[in-house]
Design an enzyme around this catalytic site. Structure first.
Site, PDB file in Angstrom:
ATOM      1  N   GLN A   1       0.846  -1.198   0.000  1.00 11.84           N
ATOM      2  CA  GLN A   1       0.000   0.000   0.000  1.00 11.84           C
ATOM      3  C   GLN A   1       0.880   1.246   0.000  1.00 11.84           C
ATOM      4  OE1 GLN A   1      -2.385   1.776   3.332  1.00 11.84           O
ATOM      5  NE2 GLN A   1      -4.117   1.251   1.999  1.00 11.84           N
TER       6      GLN A   1
ATOM      7  N   CYS B   1      -6.867   6.879   4.772  1.00 15.97           N
ATOM      8  CA  CYS B   1      -6.282   7.182   6.083  1.00 15.97           C
ATOM      9  C   CYS B   1      -6.587   8.624   6.485  1.00 15.97           C
ATOM     10  CB  CYS B   1      -4.777   6.961   6.050  1.00 15.97           C
ATOM     11  SG  CYS B   1      -3.980   7.268   7.639  1.00 15.97           S
TER      12      CYS B   1
ATOM     13  N   HIS C   1     -13.892   1.238   2.847  1.00 14.45           N
ATOM     14  CA  HIS C   1     -14.165   1.342   4.282  1.00 14.45           C
ATOM     15  C   HIS C   1     -15.518   2.031   4.413  1.00 14.45           C
ATOM     16  CE1 HIS C   1     -12.459   2.164   8.544  1.00 14.45           C
ATOM     17  NE2 HIS C   1     -13.775   2.190   8.572  1.00 14.45           N
TER      18      HIS C   1
ATOM     19  N   ARG D   1      -8.718  -4.932  12.601  1.00 12.13           N
ATOM     20  CA  ARG D   1      -8.378  -5.196  14.000  1.00 12.13           C
ATOM     21  C   ARG D   1      -8.774  -6.588  14.473  1.00 12.13           C
ATOM     22  NH1 ARG D   1     -11.235  -0.142  16.445  1.00 12.13           N
ATOM     23  NH2 ARG D   1     -12.296  -0.276  14.430  1.00 12.13           N
TER      24      ARG D   1
END
Length: 339
Positions: free
Chosen positions: A72, A102, A173, A237
């Site tokens: 990435q 991000c 996302h 996560r």
């Protein structure tokens, strides 16, 4: 383009581990690959300026066992990103991904990450330049929008622009990024998830390979997204913190393999021992690897002993060696036997 390689990576993208700063380094990926042979793995984000201007090629180190593995990149200059993509491809990465998600202040100041959701034309220019420079697939990871943008309008326009620039695989996302008022940590939890919007994007762009990311907690949820027509699921996560629950079961449940690479968490721990030995022989520190493994027994008897011995051993004075690792595994199995 290497069609066979692209097809292999697309198949692996049915399930992927999200790129996570300070987490998905090469030691983390080596551990994850022991658990799953098929899941697509990602590096931490590496900035194009660091590679092109800073010569930080050490950030690209990885082991052959990690394939399929994607790099990435962060950046916003087409020429610089193209050069960084070329460098990454020369190092052997199977995919180059552009970070458009991000939300950190550092990323915003460099005009890349989630702030690029406001500049889809620039993103299209960047990915076109990257695609022209490499023979592996160039992909994008994005949010559904930022700040006051309307995702229903912004996201389809963004997807259409990068599609027209040649991108055929996007990870979404399913949260907005709030660049004003929320910290990067809060941006992972506070903005509400809009999974239905991502599902609608697949219906609107049936020719694209779309993966959903954000808040996916287990393989039950992953299977449900796949059943609803999405091409892939990216887990962050949960895959890191409960690695056995996610990656230890992934090859069978998501990819249809007859068996998992390891039959139990302790088998995975034993399989990592040669890697640890090699790392220590090269003057590495035990904790550089085992910090990524603390969640191996999560939710099971033995988890507390495993974490305690590894954590204490990695922070104790002196150099922790394999004896600490072996003690941690014995303690975990002992705790389980006593449960």
């Amino acid at each position: 383009m290497d069609r066979d390689r692209i097809d292999t990576v697309r198949h692996a993208a049915r399930l992927s581990v999200a790129p996570m700063m300070d987490w998905t380094d090469r030691h983390c990926r080596a551990f994850h690959r022991v658990l799953s042979r098929q899941t697509l793995l990602y590096t931490e984000m590496v900035t194009a300026p660091a590679l092109v201007r800073g010569g930080a090629h050490h950030l690209l180190e990885f082991g052959e066992a990690e394939h399929p593995v994607a790099l990435q990149l962060g950046g916003s200059d087409p020429e610089e990103l193209a050069e960084a993509a070329r460098i990454g491809t020369e190092r052997g990465y199977d995919e180059i991904n552009l970070n458009c998600g991000c939300p950190s202040d550092r990323v915003q100041s460099g005009t890349f990450g989630a702030v690029l959701m406001t500049e889809p034309a620039r993103v299209a220019e960047c990915v076109a330049a990257m695609r022209a420079a490499v023979d592996v697939e160039v992909t994008v990871k994005c949010r559904i929008g930022v700040d006051e943008q309307d995702p229903e309008t912004v996201l389809p326009d963004f997807i259409a622009r990068v599609r027209d620039a040649g991108v055929r695989r996007i990870s979404i996302h399913a949260r907005k990024a709030w660049l004003q008022g929320l910290s990067p940590k809060e941006n992972r939890d506070v903005p509400p998830l809009d999974y239905p919007l991502v599902v609608r994007m697949k219906k609107a762009f049936p020719d694209l390979h779309l993966s959903v990311n954000g808040g996916v907690a287990d393989l039950d949820a992953a299977e449900l997204f796949l059943a609803h027509g999405l091409d892939g699921v990216m887990i962050g996560r949960a895959a890191y913190q409960r690695s056995w629950d996610i990656l230890g079961q992934a090859d069978e449940r998501i990819f249809g393999a007859e068996a998992s690479p390891c039959a139990a968490p302790e088998e995975a721990a034993r399989a990592m021992r040669p890697y640890l030995a090699q790392h220590l022989e090269a003057d590495g520190k035990l904790g550089q690897v085992t910090r990524h493994m603390l969640g191996l027994f999560a939710g099971r008897p033995g988890a507390r002993a495993w974490r305690r011995v590894l954590s204490d051993g990695s922070t104790a004075r002196g150099e922790a060696g394999l004896s600490v690792y072996d003690t941690a595994l014995d303690a975990a199995l002992g705790e389980r036997a006593a449960a």
